[in-house]
Design an enzyme around this catalytic site. Structure first.
Site, mmCIF file in Angstrom:
data_model
loop_
_atom_site.group_PDB
_atom_site.id
_atom_site.type_symbol
_atom_site.label_atom_id
_atom_site.label_comp_id
_atom_site.label_asym_id
_atom_site.label_seq_id
_atom_site.Cartn_x
_atom_site.Cartn_y
_atom_site.Cartn_z
ATOM 1 N N ARG A 56 27.614 51.687 -21.618
ATOM 2 C CA ARG A 56 28.558 52.356 -22.513
ATOM 3 C C ARG A 56 29.151 53.581 -21.844
ATOM 4 N NH1 ARG A 56 31.524 52.705 -25.376
ATOM 5 N NH2 ARG A 56 30.908 54.278 -26.862
ATOM 6 N N ARG B 227 33.027 39.997 -24.623
ATOM 7 C CA ARG B 227 33.850 39.022 -23.894
ATOM 8 C C ARG B 227 33.474 39.014 -22.409
ATOM 9 N NH1 ARG B 227 38.224 39.843 -20.646
ATOM 10 N NH2 ARG B 227 38.044 42.033 -21.202
ATOM 11 N N ARG B 228 33.403 40.195 -21.811
ATOM 12 C CA ARG B 228 33.059 40.235 -20.381
ATOM 13 C C ARG B 228 31.650 39.714 -20.146
ATOM 14 N NH1 ARG B 228 35.625 46.152 -19.988
ATOM 15 N NH2 ARG B 228 37.788 45.599 -19.559
ATOM 16 N N CYS C 221 34.765 43.330 -32.674
ATOM 17 C CA CYS C 221 33.959 43.534 -31.468
ATOM 18 C C CYS C 221 32.785 42.557 -31.415
ATOM 19 C CB CYS C 221 33.435 44.964 -31.424
ATOM 20 S SG CYS C 221 34.745 46.162 -31.199
ATOM 21 N N LYS D 270 44.048 47.291 -27.170
ATOM 22 C CA LYS D 270 42.792 46.535 -27.205
ATOM 23 C C LYS D 270 41.800 47.108 -28.212
ATOM 24 C CE LYS D 270 39.966 46.873 -23.643
ATOM 25 N NZ LYS D 270 39.441 46.656 -22.258
ATOM 26 N N ASP D 271 41.883 48.382 -28.458
ATOM 27 C CA ASP D 271 40.936 49.035 -29.374
ATOM 28 C C ASP D 271 41.417 49.036 -30.822
ATOM 29 O OD1 ASP D 271 39.440 49.643 -27.127
ATOM 30 O OD2 ASP D 271 40.348 51.613 -26.886
ATOM 31 N N ARG E 160 30.726 55.231 -16.561
ATOM 32 C CA ARG E 160 30.278 53.929 -16.059
ATOM 33 C C ARG E 160 30.228 53.913 -14.540
ATOM 34 N NH1 ARG E 160 33.286 49.522 -19.919
ATOM 35 N NH2 ARG E 160 33.806 50.997 -21.558
HETATM 36 N N1 LIG Z 1 37.360 50.064 -24.974
HETATM 37 C C1 LIG Z 1 37.716 50.922 -23.916
HETATM 38 C C2 LIG Z 1 39.025 50.605 -23.299
HETATM 39 N N2 LIG Z 1 40.125 50.410 -24.039
HETATM 40 C C3 LIG Z 1 41.156 50.112 -23.204
HETATM 41 C C4 LIG Z 1 40.666 50.135 -21.909
HETATM 42 C C5 LIG Z 1 41.430 49.851 -20.689
HETATM 43 C C6 LIG Z 1 42.903 50.110 -20.735
HETATM 44 C C7 LIG Z 1 43.684 49.041 -21.401
HETATM 45 O O1 LIG Z 1 43.222 47.920 -21.649
HETATM 46 O O2 LIG Z 1 44.869 49.329 -21.694
HETATM 47 C C8 LIG Z 1 39.321 50.451 -21.960
HETATM 48 C C9 LIG Z 1 38.393 50.604 -20.832
HETATM 49 C C10 LIG Z 1 38.104 49.300 -20.143
HETATM 50 O O3 LIG Z 1 38.107 48.233 -20.784
HETATM 51 O O4 LIG Z 1 37.861 49.304 -18.942
#
Ligand SMILES: NCc1[nH]cc(CCC(=O)O)c1CC(=O)O
Length: 308
Positions: free
Chosen positions: A150, A132-133, A243, A84-85, A156
Protein backbone atom coordinates in the site's frame (compact mmCIF):
# COMPACT_ATOMS: atom_id res chain seq x y z
CA UNK A 1 -15.92 33.60 -12.15
CA UNK A 2 -14.63 34.20 -8.67
CA UNK A 3 -10.86 34.28 -8.63
CA UNK A 4 -8.82 32.46 -7.84
CA UNK A 5 -10.49 29.28 -9.07
CA UNK A 6 -9.93 26.72 -6.32
CA UNK A 7 -8.59 23.42 -7.64
CA UNK A 8 -9.02 20.56 -5.16
CA UNK A 9 -6.69 17.59 -5.18
CA UNK A 10 -5.31 14.88 -2.97
CA UNK A 11 -1.98 15.85 -1.48
CA UNK A 12 0.23 13.05 -2.87
CA UNK A 13 2.97 14.07 -5.31
CA UNK A 14 1.13 12.32 -8.12
CA UNK A 15 -2.16 14.04 -7.33
CA UNK A 16 -0.38 17.41 -7.11
CA UNK A 17 1.27 16.81 -10.49
CA UNK A 18 -2.16 16.07 -11.94
CA UNK A 19 -3.64 19.24 -10.47
CA UNK A 20 -0.74 21.23 -11.91
CA UNK A 21 -1.36 19.69 -15.31
CA UNK A 22 -5.02 20.72 -15.13
CA UNK A 23 -3.99 24.23 -14.09
CA UNK A 24 -1.44 24.53 -16.94
CA UNK A 25 -4.05 23.50 -19.47
CA UNK A 26 -6.57 25.98 -18.07
CA UNK A 27 -3.97 28.76 -18.12
CA UNK A 28 -3.04 27.99 -21.74
CA UNK A 29 -6.63 27.59 -22.95
CA UNK A 30 -7.77 30.87 -21.43
CA UNK A 31 -4.60 32.99 -21.39
CA UNK A 32 -4.79 33.25 -17.61
CA UNK A 33 -1.87 33.71 -15.19
CA UNK A 34 -1.01 31.15 -12.49
CA UNK A 35 -2.50 33.50 -9.86
CA UNK A 36 -5.95 32.92 -11.35
CA UNK A 37 -5.85 29.46 -9.74
CA UNK A 38 -5.27 28.14 -6.24
CA UNK A 39 -4.39 24.48 -5.72
CA UNK A 40 -6.03 23.19 -2.52
CA UNK A 41 -4.62 19.86 -1.23
CA UNK A 42 -7.09 17.75 0.78
CA UNK A 43 -6.35 14.51 2.67
CA UNK A 44 -8.68 11.59 1.90
CA UNK A 45 -9.56 8.41 3.79
CA UNK A 46 -7.68 6.35 1.20
CA UNK A 47 -4.48 8.28 1.94
CA UNK A 48 -4.77 7.48 5.62
CA UNK A 49 -5.24 3.72 5.21
CA UNK A 50 -1.82 2.15 4.89
CA UNK A 51 -2.16 -1.16 6.70
CA UNK A 52 -4.88 -3.03 4.81
CA UNK A 53 -6.20 -3.58 1.32
CA UNK A 54 -8.45 -0.79 0.15
CA UNK A 55 -11.00 -3.43 -0.86
CA UNK A 56 -11.34 -4.37 2.81
CA UNK A 57 -11.81 -0.77 3.84
CA UNK A 58 -14.97 -0.41 1.78
CA UNK A 59 -13.48 0.27 -1.62
CA UNK A 60 -15.61 2.82 -3.35
CA UNK A 61 -14.94 6.50 -2.99
CA UNK A 62 -12.05 6.30 -0.54
CA UNK A 63 -10.05 8.80 -2.56
CA UNK A 64 -12.94 11.02 -3.58
CA UNK A 65 -15.40 11.65 -0.74
CA UNK A 66 -13.47 14.41 1.04
CA UNK A 67 -12.96 16.21 -2.26
CA UNK A 68 -16.66 15.93 -3.03
CA UNK A 69 -17.55 17.32 0.40
CA UNK A 70 -15.27 20.29 -0.37
CA UNK A 71 -17.01 20.80 -3.73
CA UNK A 72 -20.41 20.85 -2.03
CA UNK A 73 -19.42 23.36 0.63
CA UNK A 74 -17.51 25.63 -1.77
CA UNK A 75 -13.99 25.14 -0.39
CA UNK A 76 -13.07 24.12 -3.92
CA UNK A 77 -14.60 24.77 -7.38
CA UNK A 78 -13.23 21.75 -9.22
CA UNK A 79 -11.70 18.45 -8.12
CA UNK A 80 -8.93 16.79 -10.13
CA UNK A 81 -8.92 12.98 -9.90
CA UNK A 82 -7.37 9.87 -11.40
CA UNK A 83 -10.34 8.43 -13.31
CA UNK A 84 -9.31 4.98 -12.13
CA UNK A 85 -10.13 5.96 -8.55
CA UNK A 86 -13.61 7.35 -9.36
CA UNK A 87 -16.68 5.33 -8.40
CA UNK A 88 -19.12 4.81 -11.29
CA UNK A 89 -21.90 6.52 -9.31
CA UNK A 90 -21.29 10.15 -8.36
CA UNK A 91 -23.28 11.92 -5.65
CA UNK A 92 -26.33 13.88 -6.84
CA UNK A 93 -25.29 17.35 -7.88
CA UNK A 94 -21.78 16.51 -9.14
CA UNK A 95 -20.55 15.50 -12.58
CA UNK A 96 -17.35 14.64 -14.43
CA UNK A 97 -17.15 17.65 -16.69
CA UNK A 98 -13.77 17.21 -18.35
CA UNK A 99 -11.23 14.52 -19.17
CA UNK A 100 -7.67 15.45 -20.08
CA UNK A 101 -5.82 13.71 -22.93
CA UNK A 102 -4.96 10.25 -21.71
CA UNK A 103 -1.43 9.31 -20.65
CA UNK A 104 0.02 5.85 -21.32
CA UNK A 105 -2.52 3.26 -20.10
CA UNK A 106 -0.06 0.45 -19.51
CA UNK A 107 1.22 -1.04 -16.28
CA UNK A 108 4.90 -1.22 -15.54
CA UNK A 109 6.84 -3.83 -13.61
CA UNK A 110 9.58 -2.51 -11.38
CA UNK A 111 12.05 -5.25 -10.60
CA UNK A 112 14.57 -4.94 -7.81
CA UNK A 113 17.17 -7.27 -9.29
CA UNK A 114 15.61 -8.58 -12.52
CA UNK A 115 14.02 -6.63 -15.35
CA UNK A 116 11.13 -8.92 -16.27
CA UNK A 117 8.37 -10.68 -14.31
CA UNK A 118 9.21 -13.94 -16.06
CA UNK A 119 12.82 -13.67 -14.80
CA UNK A 120 11.84 -13.47 -11.12
CA UNK A 121 13.17 -16.42 -9.13
CA UNK A 122 10.65 -19.07 -8.10
CA UNK A 123 8.36 -18.13 -5.22
CA UNK A 124 9.66 -14.62 -4.43
CA UNK A 125 7.48 -11.80 -3.17
CA UNK A 126 5.81 -9.35 -5.51
CA UNK A 127 4.03 -6.38 -3.95
CA UNK A 128 0.73 -5.00 -5.24
CA UNK A 129 -2.47 -3.77 -3.65
CA UNK A 130 -4.56 -3.93 -6.81
CA UNK A 131 -6.75 -7.03 -7.11
CA UNK A 132 -6.56 -6.78 -10.89
CA UNK A 133 -2.76 -6.71 -10.91
CA UNK A 134 -2.59 -9.50 -8.32
CA UNK A 135 -4.86 -11.71 -10.43
CA UNK A 136 -2.98 -10.98 -13.67
CA UNK A 137 0.36 -11.68 -11.97
CA UNK A 138 -0.92 -14.97 -10.51
CA UNK A 139 -2.07 -15.98 -13.97
CA UNK A 140 1.43 -15.35 -15.36
CA UNK A 141 3.37 -16.60 -12.36
CA UNK A 142 1.24 -18.76 -10.00
CA UNK A 143 4.37 -19.53 -7.95
CA UNK A 144 4.96 -15.95 -6.79
CA UNK A 145 4.02 -14.79 -3.31
CA UNK A 146 1.82 -11.77 -4.00
CA UNK A 147 1.88 -9.49 -0.97
CA UNK A 148 -0.05 -6.35 -0.10
CA UNK A 149 1.78 -3.17 -1.04
CA UNK A 150 0.00 0.00 0.00
CA UNK A 151 0.93 3.62 -0.12
CA UNK A 152 1.71 6.19 -2.74
CA UNK A 153 4.21 5.70 -5.54
CA UNK A 154 7.17 6.93 -3.48
CA UNK A 155 6.30 4.67 -0.53
CA UNK A 156 6.07 1.62 -2.76
CA UNK A 157 9.39 2.34 -4.44
CA UNK A 158 11.00 2.73 -1.03
CA UNK A 159 9.57 -0.61 0.13
CA UNK A 160 11.07 -2.19 -2.95
CA UNK A 161 14.49 -0.70 -2.24
CA UNK A 162 14.27 -2.01 1.30
CA UNK A 163 13.74 -5.49 -0.09
CA UNK A 164 10.19 -5.99 1.20
CA UNK A 165 9.50 -7.53 -2.22
CA UNK A 166 11.47 -8.36 -5.37
CA UNK A 167 9.17 -6.36 -7.60
CA UNK A 168 6.02 -4.29 -7.83
CA UNK A 169 3.61 -2.96 -10.45
CA UNK A 170 2.69 0.66 -11.03
CA UNK A 171 0.81 2.58 -13.69
CA UNK A 172 3.23 3.97 -16.24
CA UNK A 173 1.03 7.09 -16.40
CA UNK A 174 1.80 7.91 -12.78
CA UNK A 175 5.53 7.28 -13.25
CA UNK A 176 5.56 9.51 -16.34
CA UNK A 177 3.77 12.31 -14.51
CA UNK A 178 6.27 12.11 -11.67
CA UNK A 179 9.27 12.01 -14.01
CA UNK A 180 10.03 8.50 -12.76
CA UNK A 181 9.55 6.42 -15.90
CA UNK A 182 13.20 5.31 -15.68
CA UNK A 183 12.36 3.05 -12.70
CA UNK A 184 10.16 0.83 -14.89
CA UNK A 185 12.06 -2.29 -15.89
CA UNK A 186 9.31 -3.90 -17.99
CA UNK A 187 6.29 -2.32 -19.66
CA UNK A 188 3.39 -4.74 -19.87
CA UNK A 189 1.51 -5.07 -23.16
CA UNK A 190 -2.20 -4.35 -22.83
CA UNK A 191 -3.08 -7.77 -24.29
CA UNK A 192 -1.37 -9.75 -21.53
CA UNK A 193 -1.90 -7.19 -18.84
CA UNK A 194 -5.02 -5.16 -19.59
CA UNK A 195 -5.32 -1.88 -17.68
CA UNK A 196 -7.99 -0.84 -15.20
CA UNK A 197 -10.93 1.12 -16.54
CA UNK A 198 -9.89 4.77 -16.46
CA UNK A 199 -6.17 4.14 -16.03
CA UNK A 200 -4.01 7.02 -17.24
CA UNK A 201 -6.86 9.52 -17.58
CA UNK A 202 -7.24 12.60 -15.38
CA UNK A 203 -10.82 13.71 -14.88
CA UNK A 204 -12.28 16.87 -13.41
CA UNK A 205 -15.39 16.86 -11.25
CA UNK A 206 -17.55 19.91 -10.68
CA UNK A 207 -20.98 21.02 -9.48
CA UNK A 208 -23.81 20.47 -11.95
CA UNK A 209 -25.15 23.88 -12.98
CA UNK A 210 -21.94 25.79 -12.26
CA UNK A 211 -21.92 27.41 -15.68
CA UNK A 212 -18.81 29.57 -15.26
CA UNK A 213 -16.78 26.49 -14.32
CA UNK A 214 -18.45 24.45 -17.07
CA UNK A 215 -17.40 26.98 -19.72
CA UNK A 216 -13.86 27.07 -18.38
CA UNK A 217 -13.55 23.27 -18.42
CA UNK A 218 -15.13 22.81 -21.86
CA UNK A 219 -11.99 24.35 -23.37
CA UNK A 220 -9.71 21.64 -21.95
CA UNK A 221 -12.02 18.63 -22.31
CA UNK A 222 -10.53 15.95 -24.59
CA UNK A 223 -13.41 14.36 -26.47
CA UNK A 224 -11.75 11.05 -27.50
CA UNK A 225 -10.65 10.39 -23.90
CA UNK A 226 -14.16 11.29 -22.72
CA UNK A 227 -15.68 8.72 -25.11
CA UNK A 228 -13.23 6.00 -24.12
CA UNK A 229 -13.94 6.68 -20.46
CA UNK A 230 -17.72 6.66 -20.99
CA UNK A 231 -17.36 3.15 -22.43
CA UNK A 232 -15.01 1.85 -19.72
CA UNK A 233 -17.07 3.31 -16.89
CA UNK A 234 -20.29 1.85 -18.31
CA UNK A 235 -18.57 -1.55 -18.46
CA UNK A 236 -17.54 -1.21 -14.83
CA UNK A 237 -21.02 -0.08 -13.79
CA UNK A 238 -22.64 -3.04 -15.58
CA UNK A 239 -20.43 -5.34 -13.50
CA UNK A 240 -21.10 -3.38 -10.36
CA UNK A 241 -17.39 -2.82 -10.36
CA UNK A 242 -15.63 -1.93 -7.19
CA UNK A 243 -12.20 -2.46 -5.68
CA UNK A 244 -13.40 -5.96 -4.77
CA UNK A 245 -13.70 -7.18 -8.33
CA UNK A 246 -10.70 -7.72 -10.59
CA UNK A 247 -11.86 -6.01 -13.79
CA UNK A 248 -9.89 -4.69 -16.72
CA UNK A 249 -11.30 -2.62 -19.54
CA UNK A 250 -9.74 -0.53 -22.23
CA UNK A 251 -11.34 1.46 -25.06
CA UNK A 252 -9.48 3.07 -27.96
CA UNK A 253 -10.71 5.32 -30.73
CA UNK A 254 -9.78 5.36 -34.40
CA UNK A 255 -11.60 8.36 -35.75
CA UNK A 256 -15.25 7.87 -34.85
CA UNK A 257 -14.91 4.14 -34.33
CA UNK A 258 -14.49 2.85 -30.79
CA UNK A 259 -12.98 -0.54 -29.88
CA UNK A 260 -13.27 -2.01 -26.43
CA UNK A 261 -11.65 -4.97 -24.69
CA UNK A 262 -12.78 -6.10 -21.28
CA UNK A 263 -11.76 -8.84 -18.87
CA UNK A 264 -12.95 -10.23 -15.58
CA UNK A 265 -10.70 -12.62 -13.70
CA UNK A 266 -10.85 -14.55 -10.45
CA UNK A 267 -8.44 -13.28 -7.77
CA UNK A 268 -6.32 -16.45 -8.07
CA UNK A 269 -5.93 -15.83 -11.81
CA UNK A 270 -7.21 -19.29 -12.81
CA UNK A 271 -10.47 -18.29 -14.52
CA UNK A 272 -11.18 -15.33 -16.74
CA UNK A 273 -13.61 -14.12 -19.38
CA UNK A 274 -12.87 -11.59 -22.06
CA UNK A 275 -15.16 -9.53 -24.23
CA UNK A 276 -14.47 -7.41 -27.31
CA UNK A 277 -16.83 -4.87 -28.87
CA UNK A 278 -16.78 -2.16 -31.51
CA UNK A 279 -19.10 0.60 -32.62
CA UNK A 280 -19.54 4.32 -33.20
CA UNK A 281 -17.84 6.50 -30.59
CA UNK A 282 -21.17 8.26 -30.04
CA UNK A 283 -22.49 4.97 -28.58
CA UNK A 284 -19.58 4.59 -26.15
CA UNK A 285 -21.66 4.11 -23.01
CA UNK A 286 -24.03 1.62 -24.65
CA UNK A 287 -21.09 -0.41 -26.02
CA UNK A 288 -19.53 -0.59 -22.56
CA UNK A 289 -22.78 -1.48 -20.83
CA UNK A 290 -23.56 -4.24 -23.34
CA UNK A 291 -20.04 -5.64 -23.06
CA UNK A 292 -20.48 -5.73 -19.28
CA UNK A 293 -23.83 -7.52 -19.54
CA UNK A 294 -22.39 -10.00 -22.03
CA UNK A 295 -19.36 -10.96 -19.98
CA UNK A 296 -21.48 -11.16 -16.84
CA UNK A 297 -23.92 -13.54 -18.54
CA UNK A 298 -21.11 -15.65 -19.95
CA UNK A 299 -19.31 -15.91 -16.62
CA UNK A 300 -22.46 -16.81 -14.68
CA UNK A 301 -23.27 -15.58 -11.19
CA UNK A 302 -21.02 -18.22 -9.56
CA UNK A 303 -18.05 -16.39 -10.98
CA UNK A 304 -18.72 -13.52 -8.61
CA UNK A 305 -19.20 -15.76 -5.55
CA UNK A 306 -15.61 -15.19 -4.46
CA UNK A 307 -16.85 -12.39 -2.31
CA UNK A 308 -19.63 -14.18 -0.41
N1 LIG B 1 -4.95 4.04 -6.93
C1 LIG B 1 -3.79 4.81 -7.10
C2 LIG B 1 -3.61 5.33 -8.48
N2 LIG B 1 -4.60 5.95 -9.13
C3 LIG B 1 -4.14 6.28 -10.37
C4 LIG B 1 -2.83 5.86 -10.47
C5 LIG B 1 -1.96 6.00 -11.64
C6 LIG B 1 -2.25 7.13 -12.57
C7 LIG B 1 -3.37 6.87 -13.51
O1 LIG B 1 -3.84 5.74 -13.70
O2 LIG B 1 -3.82 7.87 -14.12
C8 LIG B 1 -2.48 5.26 -9.27
C9 LIG B 1 -1.18 4.68 -8.91
C10 LIG B 1 -0.88 3.42 -9.68
O3 LIG B 1 -1.80 2.67 -10.04
O4 LIG B 1 0.28 3.14 -9.93
Amino acid sequence: MQTPLKIGTRASLLAMAQAQEARSRLMAAHGLPEEAFAIVPIATTGDNIQDRALAEAGGKGLFTKELEDALFDGRIDIAVHSSKDMPTQLPDGLELSAFLPREDVRDAFIGRTVKSIMDLPQGVRLGSSSLRRQALIRRMRPDLDVVLFRGNVQTRLRKLEEGVAEGTMLALAGLNRLGLSHVATEIMPVEAFPPAPGQGAICIESRIGDEAVGALLAAIHHEPTGRALACERAFLAALDGSCRTPIAGYATLAGDELSFNGLIITPDGTQSHTVAAQGPAADAARIGAEAGAEVRARAGENFFDWWQ
